[in-house]
Design a protein around this motif. Structure first.
Motif, PDB file in Angstrom:
ATOM      1  N   UNK A   1     -28.602 -17.547 -22.558  1.00 10.63           N
ATOM      2  CA  UNK A   1     -28.564 -16.141 -22.972  1.00 10.63           C
ATOM      3  C   UNK A   1     -28.913 -15.223 -21.802  1.00 10.63           C
ATOM      4  N   UNK A   2     -29.993 -15.535 -21.092  1.00  8.28           N
ATOM      5  CA  UNK A   2     -30.402 -14.722 -19.939  1.00  8.28           C
ATOM      6  C   UNK A   2     -29.332 -14.750 -18.848  1.00  8.28           C
ATOM      7  N   UNK A   3     -28.753 -15.923 -18.650  1.00  5.20           N
ATOM      8  CA  UNK A   3     -27.715 -16.085 -17.634  1.00  5.20           C
ATOM      9  C   UNK A   3     -26.480 -15.261 -17.972  1.00  5.20           C
ATOM     10  N   UNK A   4     -26.060 -15.307 -19.226  1.00  3.74           N
ATOM     11  CA  UNK A   4     -24.871 -14.545 -19.621  1.00  3.74           C
ATOM     12  C   UNK A   4     -25.133 -13.048 -19.524  1.00  3.74           C
ATOM     13  N   UNK A   5     -26.336 -12.626 -19.867  1.00 10.77           N
ATOM     14  CA  UNK A   5     -26.686 -11.208 -19.755  1.00 10.77           C
ATOM     15  C   UNK A   5     -26.703 -10.772 -18.287  1.00 10.77           C
ATOM     16  N   UNK A   6     -27.292 -11.586 -17.430  1.00 14.98           N
ATOM     17  CA  UNK A   6     -27.397 -11.261 -16.003  1.00 14.98           C
ATOM     18  C   UNK A   6     -26.034 -11.185 -15.322  1.00 14.98           C
ATOM     19  N   UNK A   7     -25.093 -12.026 -15.744  1.00 10.22           N
ATOM     20  CA  UNK A   7     -23.772 -12.073 -15.119  1.00 10.22           C
ATOM     21  C   UNK A   7     -22.731 -11.243 -15.860  1.00 10.22           C
ATOM     22  N   UNK A   8     -23.123 -10.655 -16.980  1.00 13.02           N
ATOM     23  CA  UNK A   8     -22.216  -9.865 -17.808  1.00 13.02           C
ATOM     24  C   UNK A   8     -21.042 -10.696 -18.323  1.00 13.02           C
ATOM     25  N   UNK A   9     -21.320 -11.977 -18.626  1.00 14.26           N
ATOM     26  CA  UNK A   9     -20.327 -12.856 -19.247  1.00 14.26           C
ATOM     27  C   UNK A   9     -20.774 -13.122 -20.673  1.00 14.26           C
TER      28      UNK A   9
END
Length: 159
Positions: free
Chosen positions: A51-59
Motif C-alpha cells: 500500500x505504501x509503495x503504491x501510494x509513493x509511486x502513484x501506481x
C-alpha cells in the motif's frame, strides 16, 4: 510551419526521448521502467508495505502487486511478513535486486528535474500550466500515471 505543428513535433520529440531511454534501460538491465521505479522506491523507503509503495509511486495496488510478483519470480524482490503485525507484508530487495539496481542508469526525469529546478518560479508555473493544458486538450488529464518518464510494460526482460 504552423504553431500547432511545432507543438505536435515537440510532443513527438518528448515521446521519442522517453521511448529511446526506456529501450536503453530494458537492454542494459532487463528491467522495465515501472519495475525500476518500484525497486528504487523499496530501497528508498526501507521496510515498506505494498500500500505504501503504491501510494509513493502513484501506481494502483494491483499494478504494484503484479510488478512485485514478476520481480519476486526473478529473485530481485522478496516479501516478508511483519514481525510486529502479521497482517502486513513488506517488500525487500534481494542481493541480486540491489546489484541489478546499482547497475541501472539514472531515470530520464532526473535530468529534467535538475534543469526544471534551476528555472525561476514564474517559469516553472508557466510550464506546468502549459503542459497541463496540453494534457487536457489531449483528453489525458484523467489517465493515472506515476510521475516518471518511462514507457514499457511491467514485464521483466532478462538479458
Amino acid at each position: 510551419m504552423e504553431k500547432h505543428e511545432e507543438v505536435l513535433i515537440s510532443i513527438r520529440q518528448i515521446i521519442r526521448a522517453i521511448d529511446l531511454h526506456s529501450k536503453r534501460l530494458s537492454k542494459e538491465t532487463g528491467l522495465t521502467g515501472p519495475q525500476l521505479i518500484l525497486m528504487r522506491s523499496i530501497r528508498e523507503l526501507g521496510e515498506v508495505t505494498i500500500r505504501e509503495l503504491s501510494k509513493h509511486t502513484n501506481m494502483s495496488q494491483a499494478t504494484a502487486t503484479t510488478i512485485l510478483d514478476r520481480l519476486e519470480k526473478h529473485e530481485l524482490v522478496k516479501r516478508v511478513r511483519s514481525e510486529k503485525d502479521k497482517r502486513k507484508v513488506h517488500a525487500h530487495l534481494t542481493e541480486k535486486g540491489l546489484e541489478k539496481l546499482s547497475q541501472a542508469p539514472m531515470p530520464l526525469q532526473q535530468n529534467f528535474i535538475n534543469k526544471f529546478q534551476q528555472l525561476e518560479e514564474w517559469e516553472q508555473s508557466l510550464l506546468l500550466s502549459s503542459v497541463q493544458r496540453i494534457s487536457a486538450m489531449m483528453n489525458a488529464e484523467d489517465i493515472d500515471v506515476a510521475p516518471v518518464l518511462e514507457l514499457g510494460s511491467i514485464t521483466y526482460h532478462p538479458e
